[in-house]
Write an enzyme that holds these catalytic residues in place. Structure first.
Site, PDB file in Angstrom:
ATOM      1  N   LYS A  54      34.794  45.887  31.301  1.00 44.37           N
ATOM      2  CA  LYS A  54      36.033  45.955  32.071  1.00 44.37           C
ATOM      3  C   LYS A  54      36.083  44.754  33.011  1.00 44.37           C
ATOM      4  O   LYS A  54      35.039  44.220  33.398  1.00 44.37           O
ATOM      5  CB  LYS A  54      36.119  47.259  32.866  1.00 44.37           C
ATOM      6  CG  LYS A  54      36.285  48.498  31.997  1.00 44.37           C
ATOM      7  CD  LYS A  54      36.460  49.736  32.853  1.00 44.37           C
ATOM      8  CE  LYS A  54      36.591  50.988  31.998  1.00 44.37           C
ATOM      9  NZ  LYS A  54      36.729  52.204  32.823  1.00 44.37           N
ATOM     10  N   HIS A  57      37.389  43.033  39.080  1.00 46.71           N
ATOM     11  CA  HIS A  57      38.629  42.856  39.845  1.00 46.71           C
ATOM     12  C   HIS A  57      38.368  42.840  41.354  1.00 46.71           C
ATOM     13  O   HIS A  57      37.217  42.942  41.805  1.00 46.71           O
ATOM     14  CB  HIS A  57      39.668  43.916  39.450  1.00 46.71           C
ATOM     15  CG  HIS A  57      39.210  45.342  39.651  1.00 46.71           C
ATOM     16  ND1 HIS A  57      38.948  45.881  40.880  1.00 46.71           N
ATOM     17  CD2 HIS A  57      38.984  46.332  38.749  1.00 46.71           C
ATOM     18  CE1 HIS A  57      38.585  47.148  40.762  1.00 46.71           C
ATOM     19  NE2 HIS A  57      38.588  47.442  39.468  1.00 46.71           N
ATOM     20  N   HIS A  60      36.031  45.346  43.025  1.00 51.40           N
ATOM     21  CA  HIS A  60      34.605  45.031  42.888  1.00 51.40           C
ATOM     22  C   HIS A  60      34.201  43.911  43.848  1.00 51.40           C
ATOM     23  O   HIS A  60      33.073  43.877  44.343  1.00 51.40           O
ATOM     24  CB  HIS A  60      34.289  44.589  41.458  1.00 51.40           C
ATOM     25  CG  HIS A  60      34.573  45.630  40.423  1.00 51.40           C
ATOM     26  ND1 HIS A  60      35.336  45.370  39.308  1.00 51.40           N
ATOM     27  CD2 HIS A  60      34.220  46.930  40.331  1.00 51.40           C
ATOM     28  CE1 HIS A  60      35.423  46.461  38.571  1.00 51.40           C
ATOM     29  NE2 HIS A  60      34.757  47.424  39.172  1.00 51.40           N
TER      30      HIS A  60
END
Length: 483
Positions: A54, A57, A60
């Site tokens: 994933k 972004h 994070h």
């Protein structure tokens, strides 16, 4: 000391203050403010922990820089500190990824932009799962096959993991973030049986519709599932396995989980169930959830499933590009423009994530993140560069014997000295509250105090005594900035 009506006033002798602070700085050197309070104590900081396959972004990003700051500060204070990246590399989402790849794998080249490719597969399969319950059931079966060691499913899972880690390392390199361990959820896959056995032996494990649970209703925490009815684990089980492993391996005094406040209930459940694992009171008392606020877009909440995220690599690229444009306008002849733009652009993004209380939600806005005026990362960097240029111009750092303390008695000098003197208390407050914004705000205060001192005093004076006295207190600023 002065009696004034109903009050007792204490006054600090400025000359004594000046001498004490500067001598302490001289003696401590680069360890100024580090009182070694952490000697003999073990601290684990779990941070970053992105999900494999994933995108990395901006949610994070906040997690990563908060955790990294705490890791560095604990280390500076003498704690035996271990930074752990608890990767999200296990769970039903990988069953979904495998199912999506089975169906559409020939449409993708995972060697090129692997995270984008994986994200596209994930969004597609997730949408299909919403429409077709049978597809969702196949995804669950795929995850069960991973746990059972199915060769194809395990190989695909490892492929997604290796490609993702390679991409994540590029971001960690830009942010100058390091970890001592990358043991993610999968690491504990063979350690969960002991967790189940220990909880069962304590009498807390009960059957519920085929699942194994711990009933926490009397604590107001609902039910914590330990094993699902199909025999698979959930992330609570893996977190409990991690608690048990870390207690055995590190015998931690503190184990900090830097995770968004949306997981408050999860960690309350895990910490409560951990009481049935048979670990020490010290370990149990050291479990702490360092909750931080969510990052939202101006249009609403981000969602990986819906594909509405801002990726960190693009964010950092944009920040660097914007700084480079400013440099081109203001100082086109500057050497190493690209390198300087990288330092300023990345620094601005990091400081933006640290300068406000971490529990507060943030609405992501380019205009705020890249505002280089006022209380920002670039301002801190500017003051640091200014101090360094003065030292370079002077060519040496005076020793304490060359300082006349009586020269540094004006208001702006005393303000700098008081601020420096408070550094140790600031760091203590940071670890007491696990709040790095306290240090960020302190650095703004110190930079402002120095700027005022710079404006009020002629630092490189013809008088050797004045020059040496004015130069001495500033050599510590570089060390505080780097923490």
């Amino acid at each position: 000391v002065e009696i004034a009506g109903g009050y007792l006033n204490f006054y600090i002798n400025k000359l004594v203050l000046t001498e004490n602070v500067l001598k302490e700085i001289e003696n401590a050197g680069e360890n100024f403010g580090a009182n070694n309070s952490g000697a003999g104590k073990n601290v684990i900081v779990e941070y970053s922990s992105p999900n494999i396959a994933k995108p990395f972004h901006i949610g994070h990003l906040r997690n990563t820089v908060i955790g990294s700051a705490l890791y560095r500060i604990y280390k500076y204070l003498g704690y035996n500190t271990t930074g752990i990246n608890h990767l999200g590399d296990y769970g039903t989402q990988f069953g979904k990824m495998i199912e999506g790849y089975k169906r559409w794998g020939n449409e993708y080249n995972l060697e090129e932009n692997p995270i984008d490719q994986c994200m596209d597969i994930y969004v597609r399969i997730n949408n299909l799962c919403k429409e077709d319950e049978e597809v969702l059931e196949k995804c669950r079966e795929n995850f069960k096959k991973i746990e059972e060691g199915d060769p194809y499913c395990v190989a695909m899972w490892n492929k997604f993991k290796d490609l993702s880690l390679k991409e994540f390392q590029k971001i960690y390199g830009l942010l100058n973030v390091k970890f001592d361990s990358y043991n993610g959820e999968a690491f504990y896959s063979d350690k969960m049986d002991e967790v189940v056995e220990r909880i069962n032996a304590s009498g807390a494990l009960v059957d519920s519709e085929g699942a194994k649970i711990v009933d926490l209703e009397d604590k107001g925490l609902g039910v914590c599932i330990i094993k699902k009815s199909d025999g698979t684990s959930i992330y609570a089980t893996r977190d409990l396995a991690a608690v048990l492993y870390r207690a055995k391996t590190y015998d931690f005094d503190k184990c900090l989980y830097v995770v968004a406040y949306e997981q408050n209930l999860h960690f309350k459940q895990v910490f409560e169930v951990a009481k049935h694992l048979g670990i020490s009171e010290k370990n149990l008392n050291g479990l702490e959830h360092v909750a931080y606020g969510m990052v939202r877009l101006t249009t609403g909440k981000m969602s990986t499933r819906e594909g509405t995220v801002i990726k960190v690599d693009k964010l950092l690229e944009e920040s660097i590009d914007r700084v480079l444009k400013v440099i081109e306008e203001k100082n086109p002849d500057m050497e190493n423009k690209e390198e300087e733009a990288k330092k300023i652009g990345i620094g601005a993004v990091i400081f933006n994530n640290l300068c406000s209380t971490i529990i507060k939600d943030q609405v992501f806005d380019w205009n705020i993140v890249l505002n280089f005026n006022g209380e920002t990362g670039p301002y801190i960097q500017y003051v640091y560069v200014r101090t360094k240029s003065i030292l370079d111009k002077l060519g040496y750092v005076p020793t304490i014997d060359q300082v006349d303390f009586s020269v540094l008695q004006d208001k702006s000098s005393i303000t700098v000295l008081k601020t420096l003197y408070n550094f140790e208390n600031v760091l203590k407050s940071v670890v007491d509250k696990n709040e790095p914004s306290i240090l960020a705000r302190y650095l703004i205060e110190l930079a402002t105090a120095f700027s005022n001192f710079y404006n009020d005093n002629k630092i490189i004076d013809e008088d050797e005594t004045v020059k040496n006295s004015n130069m001495n207190p500033k050599k510590i600023f570089k060390n505080q900035k780097e923490i």
